[in-house]
Scaffold this active site. Structure first.
Site, PDB file in Angstrom:
ATOM      1  CE  LYS A 286      -4.297   0.745   2.245  1.00 39.55           C
ATOM      2  NZ  LYS A 286      -4.891   0.071   3.144  1.00 39.55           N
ATOM      3  CD  GLU A 372     -19.227  -4.888   7.793  1.00 39.15           C
ATOM      4  OE1 GLU A 372     -18.647  -3.871   7.177  1.00 39.15           O
ATOM      5  OE2 GLU A 372     -19.405  -5.867   7.036  1.00 39.15           O
ATOM      6  NE  ARG A 400     -20.391  -5.321   3.979  1.00 42.58           N
ATOM      7  CZ  ARG A 400     -19.585  -5.541   2.529  1.00 42.58           C
ATOM      8  NH1 ARG A 400     -20.180  -4.782   1.745  1.00 42.58           N
ATOM      9  NH2 ARG A 400     -19.382  -6.754   3.182  1.00 42.58           N
TER      10      ARG A 400
END
Length: 648
Positions: A286, A372, A400
């Site tokens: 990243k 979640e 979700r």
């Protein structure tokens, strides 16, 4: 004075993947370097997601170079990796409009480009969608593969594995590229692993493998299976891909995702292979190529405008604390005195303020990743065993886990505390991240208590109230950004469940009563001042609770005012709907009382400045005034005449 645009002579000749594919392989390194420079400069001027996109510059270049996009469907998961993709697919001229009103979305968006076949702003959807594209092409005998690039933590969600479990139906039309940039699951990469990846994806190897499989199949099914397993586990020991093989994928990798000399031949082999589905495991960094982002990936995941040379971010003006920090710090203080309190986040510790809690109570802080559903049921288990769990989840992401909220929490009446961040409209992240629906989908559930904080002081009180509430599930919502600058309480106050408060005027009488839920209270105050200037006495109630309603307060206001207006930054079905239902059930409208509800419109609002979004939603002070005056208007009289009547 703005700095000059970076020098990108080769990139200037490439506006589409078709033009990219005309380059020679030895030119791709220069193109990737210029693409990375252009992206850094663009995000420096607009703000946005930085680290993830920088990590896939070479991968983006290689995919568009090898595959025939847009006929081959490229699906990014999650979409904030896609800035380099946008630059290479005809949108470079608008890349400095990212996340601004009327500009490019910060995520992939179907309406924006034919190169965005599937919108992706939430994570872990790419393999399921890619499977759909691939199977549709297979059923219709159409050419084209589906390439799903999944990474940035998205493999922590169960949906990705559910999709992989069914992916065999797509055959060689589905390619999954695992962008492993923060999961630490990869063996060391280098020349040997690149050689092995190239070898096991080559047509010669796959042809020999297929032939061996057919021969073994002729001998006996048992030998066929044994040979297949032996070959799979041999490669698995070398490459680490056994898990994916068990899920039905042919695994290739790991390979260096920044080395084009490694990427191109492997992707070409995968493109031409009859074997499938295939998973290509690439390892990336990243923030690659920009030192500030490489050295602090978490802080450069999403950034405001910044100085490209120094990496210094634009500083916001000092002011009121951010809502998520108020929540996190308050919860940490409460946990100092209550060892039953714990906090759960789904891959958003700093975004929800749970990082503040984790610093003080690391053993009671849990980051479950992009999961979640698991997070909510985990919290339910904690609650069932006597703990006081806080599930701190963005409103848009809590959607979700709605089945778990209903089945595992509400039906069992378990005291899970939901701290719902990013309530209401969220500006640059747009419709996909707006917290529009939580009041509606939670207040419709039996056993739930639903609160909304009008300011940062109220958030302190609601956090404490939730901590002390053990009779069932309770939720409180608060917006993105900083508070309004009210004085912070030294000691939190335990709110009486289902009781609002009068913040202007009184319940004894007046022309207009504004019933506000949440952070539109400031706009309600401005509207009241304007109405008072027109001679219309106005009462403001901060309802605090969407459920249970303060029915006594509503009855008193209904009996002493001509107009009741509800105001909330939530969709239809929230406070306004509950007030209207109560009024209908009790006949409050029979005496001529007028009730008007103000809420988010029945549409998805694009990314823009938050103030402009609320203006478009008609939830600012002038709209409240217009709503009141409209309610007072006779069919045969204009507003001014009715106002004069009201004054008299």
């Amino acid at each position: 004075m703005t700095s000059p645009r970076p020098d990108t002579p080769l990139l200037d000749t490439v506006d589409t993947p078709e033009e990219l594919r005309k380059l020679k392989p030895e030119q791709l390194r220069q193109l990737a370097d210029e693409l990375r420079t252009e992206m850094i400069d663009a995000v420096g001027s607009t703000g946005g997601h930085l680290g993830s996109g920088l990590g896939v510059v070479e991968l983006t270049t290689a995919i568009h170079y090898v595959f025939n996009t847009p006929e081959d469907r490229l699906i990014w998961d999650v979409g904030h990796q896609a800035y380099p993709h946008k630059i290479l697919t005809g949108r470079r001229d608008r890349i400095r409009t990212l996340r601004q009103g009327g500009g490019l979305s910060g995520f992939t968006k179907r309406s924006e480009s034919e190169y965005d076949p599937f919108g992706a702003a939430h994570s872990s959807t790419s393999i399921s969608a890619g499977l759909g594209f691939a199977v549709a092409n297979k059923l219709n005998d159409k050419p084209g593969k589906a390439i799903a690039v999944i990474g940035d933590g998205a493999m922590s969600a169960g949906m990705a594995y559910e999709a992989m479990n069914n992916a065999e139906q797509a055959g060689n039309r589905l390619v999954v590229i695992l962008n492993d940039n923060d999961m630490s699951i990869a063996p060391p990469v280098g020349g040997l692993s690149a050689y092995l990846a190239r070898m096991v994806s080559s047509s010669e190897y796959l042809g020999l493998r297929s032939l061996a499989s057919k021969v073994a199949g002729k001998i006996s099914r048992r030998i066929h299976d044994a040979v297949g397993k032996a070959e799979e586990y041999t490669r698995g020991m070398v490459t680490g891909g056994t898990l994916f093989e068990e899920l039905g994928f042919y695994y290739v990798g790991p390979i260096d995702g920044h080395n084009l000399d490694h990427l191109i031949p492997v992707l070409e082999n995968v493109r031409d292979s009859e074997q499938g589905p295939i998973l290509v495991h690439v390892v990336t960094v990243k923030g690659k190529g920009y030192d500030p982002a490489e050295n602090s990936a978490d802080k450069y995941h999403g950034v405001p405008k910044f100085d490209v040379v120094t990496g210094e971010k634009a500083k916001s003006k000092p002011g009121a604390p951010a809502y998520q920090n108020v929540f996190g710090e308050t919860l940490a203080k409460l946990a100092d005195k209550d060892d039953r309190i714990c906090a759960i986040t789904a891959a958003m510790p700093s975004g929800t303020g749970v990082d503040k809690f984790a610093a003080a109570h690391p053993d009671r802080s849990f980051d479950v990743g992009i999961a979640e559903q698991h997070g909510v049921t985990f919290a339910a288990g904690l609650a069932a065993q006597g703990m006081r769990p806080f599930a701190a989840i963005y409103s848009t992401f809590l959607q979700r886990a709605y089945d778990q909220v209903v089945h595992d929490v509400a039906i069992q009446n378990l005291p899970v505390r939901f701290a719902i961040d990013r309530a209401g409209l969220v500006g640059a992240d747009g419709a996909t991240h707006a917290g529009s629906f939580d009041v509606t989908y939670l207040a419709s559930l039996p056993n739930f208590v639903v609160m909304a904080a009008a300011d940062e002081a109220e958030l302190v009180h609601m956090t404490y109230t939730a901590a002390e509430y053990d009779d069932g599930p309770i939720a409180f919502r608060y917006p993105r950004g900083n508070g309004v600058g009210v004085e912070m309480p030294e000691t939190p106050q335990k709110l009486a469940i289902g009781e609002g408060r009068i913040v202007k005027g009184d319940e004894k009488g007046g022309k207009v009563a504004i019933l506000s839920l949440g952070a539109r209270l400031g706009e309600a105050r401005k509207a009241a001042d304007e109405l008072e200037a027109k001679g219309l006495s106005t009462t403001i109630a901060d309802m605090r609770f969407a459920k249970p309603l303060d029915e006594d307060l509503i009855r008193k206001l209904a009996a002493t005012h001509d107009v009741l207006v509800t105001v909330e930054e939530a969709s239809i079905g929230g406070l306004g709907a509950h007030v209207l239902t109560m009024a209908s059930d009790e006949g409050l409208l029979d005496g001529g009382l007028k009730i008007r509800t103000m809420r988010l419109p029945d549409l998805f609002l694009d990314h823009d400045d938050p103030a402009k979004q609320y203006d478009e939603a008609k939830l600012n002070a002038p709209h409240i005034v217009d709503t009141v005056l409209g309610a007072l208007r006779h069919n045969s009289a204009n507003v001014d005449e009715r106002v004069e009547e009201a004054r008299a």
